[in-house]
Design a protein around this motif. Sequence first.
Motif, PDB file in Angstrom:
ATOM      1  N   GLU A  25       0.828  -1.209   0.000  1.00 43.42           N
ATOM      2  CA  GLU A  25       0.000   0.000   0.000  1.00 43.42           C
ATOM      3  C   GLU A  25       0.863   1.262   0.000  1.00 43.42           C
ATOM      4  OE1 GLU A  25      -3.323   2.307   2.704  1.00 43.42           O
ATOM      5  OE2 GLU A  25      -2.793   0.255   3.214  1.00 43.42           O
ATOM      6  N   GLN A  26       1.924   1.281   0.808  1.00 48.90           N
ATOM      7  CA  GLN A  26       2.807   2.450   0.842  1.00 48.90           C
ATOM      8  C   GLN A  26       3.460   2.685  -0.513  1.00 48.90           C
ATOM      9  OE1 GLN A  26       5.697   2.070   3.961  1.00 48.90           O
ATOM     10  NE2 GLN A  26       4.179   2.178   5.586  1.00 48.90           N
ATOM     11  N   SER A  29       0.904   3.949  -3.015  1.00 52.83           N
ATOM     12  CA  SER A  29       0.511   5.331  -2.702  1.00 52.83           C
ATOM     13  C   SER A  29       1.576   6.314  -3.173  1.00 52.83           C
ATOM     14  CB  SER A  29       0.291   5.505  -1.199  1.00 52.83           C
ATOM     15  OG  SER A  29      -0.804   4.760  -0.768  1.00 52.83           O
ATOM     16  N   ASP A  32       1.471   6.484  -6.871  1.00 51.97           N
ATOM     17  CA  ASP A  32       0.322   7.272  -7.321  1.00 51.97           C
ATOM     18  C   ASP A  32       0.630   8.765  -7.254  1.00 51.97           C
ATOM     19  OD1 ASP A  32      -2.478   7.538  -8.152  1.00 51.97           O
ATOM     20  OD2 ASP A  32      -2.772   8.375  -6.142  1.00 51.97           O
ATOM     21  N   ARG A  33       1.290   9.207  -6.180  1.00 53.10           N
ATOM     22  CA  ARG A  33       1.666  10.628  -6.086  1.00 53.10           C
ATOM     23  C   ARG A  33       2.665  10.994  -7.182  1.00 53.10           C
ATOM     24  NH1 ARG A  33       1.535   9.403  -0.531  1.00 53.10           N
ATOM     25  NH2 ARG A  33       3.806   9.277  -0.397  1.00 53.10           N
ATOM     26  N   CYS A  66      -5.640  -3.068  -2.143  1.00 53.79           N
ATOM     27  CA  CYS A  66      -5.103  -1.738  -2.427  1.00 53.79           C
ATOM     28  C   CYS A  66      -5.981  -0.987  -3.421  1.00 53.79           C
ATOM     29  CB  CYS A  66      -3.669  -1.836  -2.954  1.00 53.79           C
ATOM     30  SG  CYS A  66      -2.474  -2.266  -1.670  1.00 53.79           S
ATOM     31  N   LEU A  70      -7.329   2.695  -2.428  1.00 55.73           N
ATOM     32  CA  LEU A  70      -6.862   3.850  -3.203  1.00 55.73           C
ATOM     33  C   LEU A  70      -7.811   4.127  -4.367  1.00 55.73           C
ATOM     34  CD1 LEU A  70      -3.102   2.810  -3.290  1.00 55.73           C
ATOM     35  CD2 LEU A  70      -4.108   4.601  -1.878  1.00 55.73           C
ATOM     36  N   ALA A  73      -6.931   6.301  -7.469  1.00 58.32           N
ATOM     37  CA  ALA A  73      -5.880   5.825  -8.379  1.00 58.32           C
ATOM     38  C   ALA A  73      -6.501   4.890  -9.417  1.00 58.32           C
ATOM     39  CB  ALA A  73      -4.789   5.121  -7.582  1.00 58.32           C
TER      40      ALA A  73
END
Length: 141
Positions: A25-26, A29, A32-33, A66, A70, A73
């Motif tokens: 997940e980290q 994420s 995605d950023r 995930c 998210l 995303a």
Amino acid sequence: MQAAIAVVDSHDGRIATGAQQQGLEQCLSVYDRFLRTPMRAPCTMLVSRSQSAALDKGCQGELERCRTLLPSAPWLSDLRLQFWTEAQEPLPLELAQVVAAAAARHVLFENTGDPLFEAVLTKLAHNPFQRGRPAARKKRR
């Protein structure tokens, strides 16, 4: 090249409950950023070394989890997770293992002079390592 690394706690040499999920997940994420910057296109496949049928199935389940965690995303719906089973790994998978090993050595041995880790650090999309900050000292009473 950019890389996303998640640093998670382990217990007694085993992956702690939820740590693998938290790590994926980290990384997703952070990725995605990274994709939100102009001129970035998402990848469509993740490749991982196959471990066992049960662990591979668990990883597929974590990718599904995930996707729900998210929702902002949309690229995740097209992302596929493939498991590599052949003895000789493709170069990107070898590179990922070199990057992970350098990061693990840095965390485990607090190695501040590893040139390989220093090279990896410049390629991170987000730096999860607390460099330059001394550990907080306990106040004596």
